[in-house]
Design an enzyme around this catalytic site. Structure first.
Site, PDB file in Angstrom:
ATOM      1  CD  GLU A 170      59.996  14.241   7.495  1.00 19.29           C
ATOM      2  OE1 GLU A 170      59.978  15.219   6.983  1.00 19.29           O
ATOM      3  OE2 GLU A 170      59.051  13.026   7.748  1.00 19.29           O
ATOM      4  CG  ASN A 212      58.254   6.901   4.525  1.00 19.40           C
ATOM      5  OD1 ASN A 212      57.544   6.943   4.919  1.00 19.40           O
ATOM      6  ND2 ASN A 212      58.632   7.648   6.629  1.00 19.40           N
ATOM      7  CG  HIS A 248      51.818  13.061   9.846  1.00 19.50           C
ATOM      8  ND1 HIS A 248      51.986  11.992  11.251  1.00 19.50           N
ATOM      9  CD2 HIS A 248      53.465  12.861   9.100  1.00 19.50           C
ATOM     10  CE1 HIS A 248      52.976  11.875  11.299  1.00 19.50           C
ATOM     11  NE2 HIS A 248      53.700  11.572  10.056  1.00 19.50           N
ATOM     12  CD  GLU A 276      56.393   8.961   9.093  1.00 21.86           C
ATOM     13  OE1 GLU A 276      56.010  10.191   9.945  1.00 21.86           O
ATOM     14  OE2 GLU A 276      57.600   8.370   9.005  1.00 21.86           O
ATOM     15  CG  ASP A 278      49.431  11.498  13.066  1.00 26.12           C
ATOM     16  OD1 ASP A 278      49.651  12.802  11.852  1.00 26.12           O
ATOM     17  OD2 ASP A 278      49.738  11.862  13.255  1.00 26.12           O
TER      18      ASP A 278
HETATM   19  O1  G3I Z   1      64.649  13.382  23.466  1.00 25.09           O
HETATM   20  C1  G3I Z   1      64.334  14.692  24.427  1.00 25.09           C
HETATM   21  C2  G3I Z   1      64.003  14.158  25.315  1.00 25.09           C
HETATM   22  O2  G3I Z   1      65.562  14.082  26.569  1.00 25.09           O
HETATM   23  C3  G3I Z   1      63.570  16.057  26.180  1.00 25.09           C
HETATM   24  O3  G3I Z   1      63.684  15.466  27.703  1.00 25.09           O
HETATM   25  C4  G3I Z   1      62.332  16.265  25.783  1.00 25.09           C
HETATM   26  C5  G3I Z   1      62.070  17.813  26.249  1.00 25.09           C
HETATM   27  O4  G3I Z   1      60.349  18.219  25.093  1.00 25.09           O
HETATM   28  O5  G3I Z   1      62.645  16.180  24.158  1.00 25.09           O
HETATM   29  C6  G3I Z   1      62.984  15.355  23.521  1.00 25.09           C
HETATM   30  O6  G3I Z   1      63.343  15.072  22.470  1.00 25.09           O
HETATM   31  C7  G3I Z   1      61.524  15.363  21.587  1.00 25.09           C
HETATM   32  C8  G3I Z   1      61.585  13.788  20.467  1.00 25.09           C
HETATM   33  O7  G3I Z   1      60.900  13.880  20.052  1.00 25.09           O
HETATM   34  C9  G3I Z   1      61.727  12.932  21.941  1.00 25.09           C
HETATM   35  O8  G3I Z   1      60.552  12.618  22.292  1.00 25.09           O
HETATM   36  C10 G3I Z   1      62.295  16.447  20.681  1.00 25.09           C
HETATM   37  O9  G3I Z   1      61.553  17.362  21.996  1.00 25.09           O
HETATM   38  C11 G3I Z   1      61.247  16.402  20.214  1.00 25.09           C
HETATM   39  O10 G3I Z   1      60.602  17.406  19.181  1.00 25.09           O
HETATM   40  C12 G3I Z   1      60.621  15.004  19.233  1.00 25.09           C
HETATM   41  O11 G3I Z   1      59.697  15.124  18.102  1.00 25.09           O
HETATM   42  C13 G3I Z   1      59.905  13.822  17.150  1.00 25.09           C
HETATM   43  C14 G3I Z   1      60.241  14.381  15.820  1.00 25.09           C
HETATM   44  O12 G3I Z   1      60.117  13.515  14.905  1.00 25.09           O
HETATM   45  C15 G3I Z   1      61.314  15.056  15.650  1.00 25.09           C
HETATM   46  O13 G3I Z   1      60.978  16.143  14.563  1.00 25.09           O
HETATM   47  C16 G3I Z   1      58.273  13.129  17.381  1.00 25.09           C
HETATM   48  O14 G3I Z   1      58.157  12.434  18.912  1.00 25.09           O
HETATM   49  C17 G3I Z   1      58.129  11.970  15.796  1.00 25.09           C
HETATM   50  O15 G3I Z   1      56.780  11.662  16.147  1.00 25.09           O
HETATM   51  C18 G3I Z   1      58.645  13.377  14.686  1.00 25.09           C
HETATM   52  O16 G3I Z   1      58.246  11.749  13.615  1.00 25.09           O
HETATM   53  C19 G3I Z   1      58.051  12.331  12.389  1.00 25.09           C
HETATM   54  C20 G3I Z   1      58.672  11.044  11.805  1.00 25.09           C
HETATM   55  O17 G3I Z   1      60.462  11.130  12.349  1.00 25.09           O
HETATM   56  C21 G3I Z   1      58.760  11.782  10.230  1.00 25.09           C
HETATM   57  N1  G3I Z   1      57.617  12.567   9.356  1.00 25.09           N
HETATM   58  C22 G3I Z   1      57.268  13.609  10.776  1.00 25.09           C
HETATM   59  C23 G3I Z   1      56.711  13.031  12.254  1.00 25.09           C
HETATM   60  C24 G3I Z   1      56.250  14.041  12.958  1.00 25.09           C
HETATM   61  O18 G3I Z   1      57.160  14.644  13.036  1.00 25.09           O
END
Ligand code: G3I
Length: 376
Positions: A170, A212, A248, A276, A278
């Site tokens: 990004e 990406n 997305h 990615e 969806d």
């Molecule tokens: O690891 C912590 C955990 O310890 C805690 O208990 C939990 C409570 O909410 O949070 C966990 O962290 C989360 C993490 O995912 C792992 O699950 C974060 O809150 C959450 O914000 C994070 O979201 C990820 C996001 O990127 C971050 O911006 C999504 O899973 C993931 O699918 C998303 O992926 C991104 C790509 O990397 C880039 N392109 C967009 C895509 C969607 O946003």
């Protein structure tokens, strides 16, 4: 097996504290077998398209290591995984120069067992940075050293195993007008992108390196800008192999525009990965919405299959139970090919048909018929 690396000034200094992977890498399934009815459908990874394309899915550590049905479904349908979060800075670069690869190692070990290729995501992003990261204290040279240390350690650890990397994620402003204002750009300058690719190439000369991004513009302007940036970098000798289109989706898209963008990239000698994919729907989505979704996702799959340049098609999330969408967009969900009970949705059947256009499988059944009938 898994380990914690301590690195200073970009140089590997010591290997300390072997930490057992702990979270029970599935394999200890024991007598408690996966539910066979969940994989009682034709396999995406056995379609003709899988001979020429990587067919992937983003998976998370917790589900992959603790949910036998999740792992079995991923193994049934996909030949490639992306680690959804576990290779991001906040997960691996736990203190300055200190790396924790435990979760990533668990997942790579499972990938070995399942015969999955692995996509690496991601080496440079302005999100999911660790709490210790403070750009206010970084000068250009320090930031470059930090970037070099990170990329060198992460990429070299999985050299030969991770075959594609989303090197910079990004990088563009949403209107495609230029580079996004990020911590990396502020501290290093515009050449942070080129430096990141060079560090990655140095660490694994054989990995395919991608730029990406997502595209919120209806006319594909941001993907066009992404291609332009990749081509300009290549013209300057920067080792960029391809562009990643995230996709997305949130409603209709112009598949002709997507196909045009793939063709443009191909003309410039760039590989394309749909990284990615969806498609989010409102929580109360009904059969007509699911049929529309099926058409959109199968349309994307068809565009990718039709072009030799589009080598990779990755769903972002295996099931609706394990999708980032409900957290990020309250009131929305249904974004993947499998529902919250891990059952194949109309979109699954439609994508299968796109991957197997010559010999549609009779087992596709009623769900596919629903796709043909709805929405137009
Ligand atoms: O690891 C912590 C955990 O310890 C805690 O208990 C939990 C409570 O909410 O949070 C966990 O962290 C989360 C993490 O995912 C792992 O699950 C974060 O809150 C959450 O914000 C994070 O979201 C990820 C996001 O990127 C971050 O911006 C999504 O899973 C993931 O699918 C998303 O992926 C991104 C790509 O990397 C880039 N392109 C967009 C895509 C969607 O946003």
């Amino acid at each position: 097996m898994s380990s914690r690396l301590v690195v200073a000034a970009g140089v590997f200094v010591a290997l300390v504290g072997s930490v057992a992977g702990g979270l029970g890498v599935v394999g200890a399934l024991g007598d408690d077998r996966p539910d066979p009815s969940l994989t009682d459908h034709p396999s995406l990874r056995s379609t003709p398209a899988s001979a020429t394309h990587l067919i992937g899915v983003a998976v998370g550590h917790r589900a992959l290591t603790s949910d036998r049905d999740y792992r079995a479904l991923a193994a049934h349908d996909f030949d490639t995984i992306t680690l959804e979060n576990e290779l991001k800075w906040s997960h691996v670069h736990v203190e300055p120069g200190v790396f924790d690869f435990d979760r990533a190692d668990d997942m790579i070990e499972i990938a070995d067992d399942e015969g999955w290729a692995v996509r690496g995501h991601t080496l440079v992003w302005h999100e999911q940075l660790p709490d210790w990261f403070d750009d206010a204290r970084l000068g250009r040279e320090q930031a470059i050293e930090l970037l070099r240390t990170h990329i060198t350690n992460v990429v070299s650890r999985y050299a030969g195993r991770i075959t594609q990397w989303d090197v910079v994620n990004e990088p563009l402003a949403d209107d495609g007008s230029g580079l996004r204002d990020t911590v990396w750009r502020r501290t290093i300058g515009d050449d942070y992108v080129a430096l990141a690719f060079q560090f990655a190439r140095d660490a694994d000369p054989d990995a395919q390196l991608f730029l990406n991004d997502y595209d919120p513009t209806p006319d594909g302007a941001k993907y066009a800008a992404l291609i332009e940036l990749a081509a300009a970098l290549r013209a300057d000798g920067v080792p960029v192999d391809g562009v990643g289109f995230q996709h997305h989706l949130a409603g209709d898209l112009d598949l002709g525009v997507v196909a045009d963008r793939v063709d443009e990239a191909a003309r410039l000698g760039l590989d394309v990965a749909f990284t990615e994919v969806d498609d989010r729907l409102p929580d109360d989505a009904g059969p007509a919405d699911l049929a529309q979704q099926a058409r959109r996702l199968s349309g994307l799959a068809s565009v990718c299959v039709a072009s030799p340049a589009c080598t990779t098609f990755v769903m972002w999330g295996l099931t609706d139970e394990h999708s980032w969408v409900p957290d990020a967009f309250p009131g929305y969900g249904h974004a993947t090919l499998f529902d919250a009970e891990y059952r194949a949705k109309p979109a699954y059947d439609a994508v299968f048909a796109a991957f197997d256009p010559i010999e549609p499988d009779p087992a596709l059944g009623a769900r596919a018929a629903g796709v043909q009938g709805g929405g137009e």
